[in-house]
Design an enzyme around this catalytic site. Structure first.
Site, mmCIF file in Angstrom:
data_model
loop_
_atom_site.group_PDB
_atom_site.id
_atom_site.type_symbol
_atom_site.label_atom_id
_atom_site.label_comp_id
_atom_site.label_asym_id
_atom_site.label_seq_id
_atom_site.Cartn_x
_atom_site.Cartn_y
_atom_site.Cartn_z
ATOM 1 N N THR A 235 60.528 23.591 30.308
ATOM 2 C CA THR A 235 60.387 23.656 31.537
ATOM 3 C C THR A 235 62.220 24.525 32.165
ATOM 4 O O THR A 235 62.236 25.629 32.699
ATOM 5 C CB THR A 235 60.167 22.191 32.731
ATOM 6 O OG1 THR A 235 59.768 21.902 32.361
ATOM 7 C CG2 THR A 235 60.866 22.936 34.232
ATOM 8 N N GLU A 239 62.628 28.094 33.156
ATOM 9 C CA GLU A 239 63.330 28.881 35.040
ATOM 10 C C GLU A 239 64.425 29.509 34.236
ATOM 11 O O GLU A 239 64.891 30.795 35.506
ATOM 12 C CB GLU A 239 63.224 27.546 35.402
ATOM 13 C CG GLU A 239 62.418 26.414 36.150
ATOM 14 C CD GLU A 239 61.672 27.443 36.838
ATOM 15 O OE1 GLU A 239 61.934 28.380 37.615
ATOM 16 O OE2 GLU A 239 60.179 26.440 37.116
ATOM 17 N N TRP A 250 51.931 36.239 33.817
ATOM 18 C CA TRP A 250 51.184 37.543 34.237
ATOM 19 C C TRP A 250 51.191 38.159 35.478
ATOM 20 O O TRP A 250 50.630 38.776 36.336
ATOM 21 C CB TRP A 250 49.808 36.368 34.401
ATOM 22 C CG TRP A 250 50.052 35.546 35.406
ATOM 23 C CD1 TRP A 250 49.750 35.627 37.245
ATOM 24 C CD2 TRP A 250 51.105 34.416 35.602
ATOM 25 N NE1 TRP A 250 50.448 34.570 37.812
ATOM 26 C CE2 TRP A 250 51.179 33.711 36.946
ATOM 27 C CE3 TRP A 250 51.905 33.503 34.258
ATOM 28 C CZ2 TRP A 250 51.574 32.434 37.110
ATOM 29 C CZ3 TRP A 250 52.506 32.771 34.575
ATOM 30 C CH2 TRP A 250 52.006 31.630 36.251
ATOM 31 N N ASP A 258 54.348 41.978 33.868
ATOM 32 C CA ASP A 258 55.908 41.010 34.091
ATOM 33 C C ASP A 258 57.549 42.314 33.904
ATOM 34 O O ASP A 258 58.098 41.832 33.047
ATOM 35 C CB ASP A 258 55.834 40.413 33.248
ATOM 36 C CG ASP A 258 55.544 40.793 31.477
ATOM 37 O OD1 ASP A 258 55.498 41.935 31.342
ATOM 38 O OD2 ASP A 258 55.942 40.046 30.502
ATOM 39 N N ASP A 299 55.059 22.276 26.831
ATOM 40 C CA ASP A 299 56.189 22.762 26.507
ATOM 41 C C ASP A 299 56.205 22.921 25.215
ATOM 42 O O ASP A 299 56.477 22.938 24.566
ATOM 43 C CB ASP A 299 57.070 21.527 26.834
ATOM 44 C CG ASP A 299 57.622 21.039 27.817
ATOM 45 O OD1 ASP A 299 57.374 22.101 28.909
ATOM 46 O OD2 ASP A 299 58.746 20.751 28.254
#
Length: 328
Positions: A235, A239, A250, A258, A299
Site C-alpha cells: 500500500t 501511495e 488504468w 497513466d 499485495d
C-alpha cells in the site's frame, strides 16, 4: 501505447472527469465491506483528494500543468535527469502514528518493515521481482531511490475513523503537523478510514502543509498489525508512487492513460490476484500488467514498476518537478 500529447489535456479533464472515472473503474468489481480489522478491497483515494484540492485551490491546476510539461520534456530527453538516475537519491521519512487502540500504535518493528519494503520495491530487490512475466521483462525497472527512517511521532486520539479531508495532518483538527515536508516524506499511519479507503497520497504540486502519504495501520508494513491481503507493505509502495507523480495504471478511466508509454492500456482497476495473462478489451487487446504496483491487486500480486514509470518518478526531482529538494 500512451501518447505524450495527451499530457496537456490532463488538467482540463481532471475537474470534469476524475470523479466519474473513479466510480466507473470501481464499478467493475464487487467490493466487499471493509472493516477496521479486516481490509479486503484496495481503495486508494488519491484521485478523490486531488479532485477536491483542485476545486479548493485554483492555482493548483497551473502548478500541476507545469510539472506535466517538465515531465514530458524529461520523457523525450532523459539526459535532463543527470544525477537523478544514478540511484543516489535518499528520501528521509517521518512516520506520524495516530492511534486509538494498542494495535493502531504500530511497533517500531512494523514501521521499520515498511521502510525495508519501500527500499526493496523501489530498487528491484523484492523477492517476487523475478516473477515478472517474460512479456514485461524488457520494461521492468529499478527506480533507484532509497528511504531512511528519520523519526517517529506518536499521538493518541479518540477518533474511530478518519476521512480524506487531511485532518490527520493538522494539529488543530486532532492530527499531527508534517515535519519539513519540502525535504521529508511524511507518512501518517491511522486507524480506519471512511469509505473503505486504505491509503492516499498527495501529488507533486499540492500544498506543503498537507503533503505526504496516509495509510491505514493494518495495511502498513509486513509484520505486527498488518492484515491480509494488504500485509506486505505494498500500500505504501503504491501511495509513494502517487507522491512521485504516478497515476493509476488504468488512468482512472476505461482504457485511460497513466501518461507512461510502456504500460499497457487497462479496462479498469484489477482486484485480488488475476490469472496471467489477463487480457484487456481496450484497443489491441493487450495483456494487462496486473502485477504493476499502480494497479489495485493484492499485495502478493503486485511486484514491478516499468522503465517509463521510473522516468516519470525521477522527473519529480528535476528542478521544477515538485520534489527537487530531495535531490540536493
Amino acid at each position: 501505447m500512451k501518447k505524450l500529447s495527451m499530457l496537456l489535456c490532463m488538467v482540463a479533464l481532471l475537474l470534469t472527469s476524475c470523479t466519474r472515472n473513479e466510480k466507473q473503474a470501481d464499478a467493475t468489481a464487487v467490493q466487499p465491506k471493509v472493516t477496521e480489522d479486516e481490509p479486503q478491497g484496495r481503495r486508494c483515494a488519491a484521485m478523490d483528494v486531488l479532485n477536491e484540492q483542485l476545486k479548493a485551490d485554483p492555482a493548483l491546476a497551473g502548478r500541476m500543468a507545469a510539472i506535466e510539461n517538465l515531465t514530458a520534456r524529461v520523457q523525450k530527453d532523459k539526459s535532463l535527469l543527470r544525477l537523478q538516475a544514478d540511484g543516489s537519491i535518499l528520501i528521509p521519512v517521518v512516520v506520524n502514528v495516530l492511534y486509538r487502540t494498542t494495535a493502531q500504535n504500530v511497533s517500531a518493528a512494523q514501521i521499520q518493515s515498511q521502510i525495508d519494503v519501500l527500499n526493496a520495491d523501489y530498487n528491484a530487490l523484492n523477492s517476487d521481482y523475478s516473477s515478472v512475466p517474460a512479456l514485461f521483462s524488457p520494461v521492468k525497472a529499478s527506480v533507484g531511490v532509497h528511504f531512511v527512517l528519520k523519526s517517529v511521532v506518536r499521538q493518541s486520539t479518540t477518533k474511530t475513523s478518519w476521512s480524506t479531508n487531511d485532518a490527520m495532518k493538522k494539529s488543530a483538527q486532532g492530527g499531527i503537523n508534517p515535519t519539513t515536508p519540502d525535504s521529508v516524506l511524511n507518512i501518517w499511519v491511522v486507524g480506519a478510514m471512511s469509505g473503505g479507503v486504505i491509503g492516499y497520497a498527495q501529488f507533486p504540486g499540492g500544498a506543503s502543509a498537507t503533503d505526504g502519504v496516509v495509510i491505514a495501520y493494518n495495511c502498513f508494513g509486513n509484520t505486527g498489525a498488518a492484515a491480509s491481503p494488504f500485509n506486505l507493505g505494498r500500500t505504501a509502495t503504491h501511495e509513494v508512487g502517487h507522491w512521485l507523480n504516478l497515476r493509476h495504471i488504468w488512468g482512472d478511466a476505461t482504457c485511460g492513460t497513466d501518461y507512461v508509454d510502456d504500460t499497457p492500456f487497462h479496462n479498469a482497476a484489477n482486484y485480488g490476484c488475476p490469472s496471467y495473462p489477463h487480457y484487456s478489451t481496450c484497443s489491441g487487446t493487450p495483456v494487462e500488467q496486473t502485477m504493476n504496483y499502480m494497479d489495485y491487486t493484492d499485495d502478493a500480486c503486485m511486484y514491478m514498476f516499468t522503465a517509463g514509470q521510473k522516468t516519470r518518478m525521477l522527473a519529480t526531482f528535476v528542478s521544477g518537478g515538485g520534489r527537487t529538494l530531495f535531490a540536493q
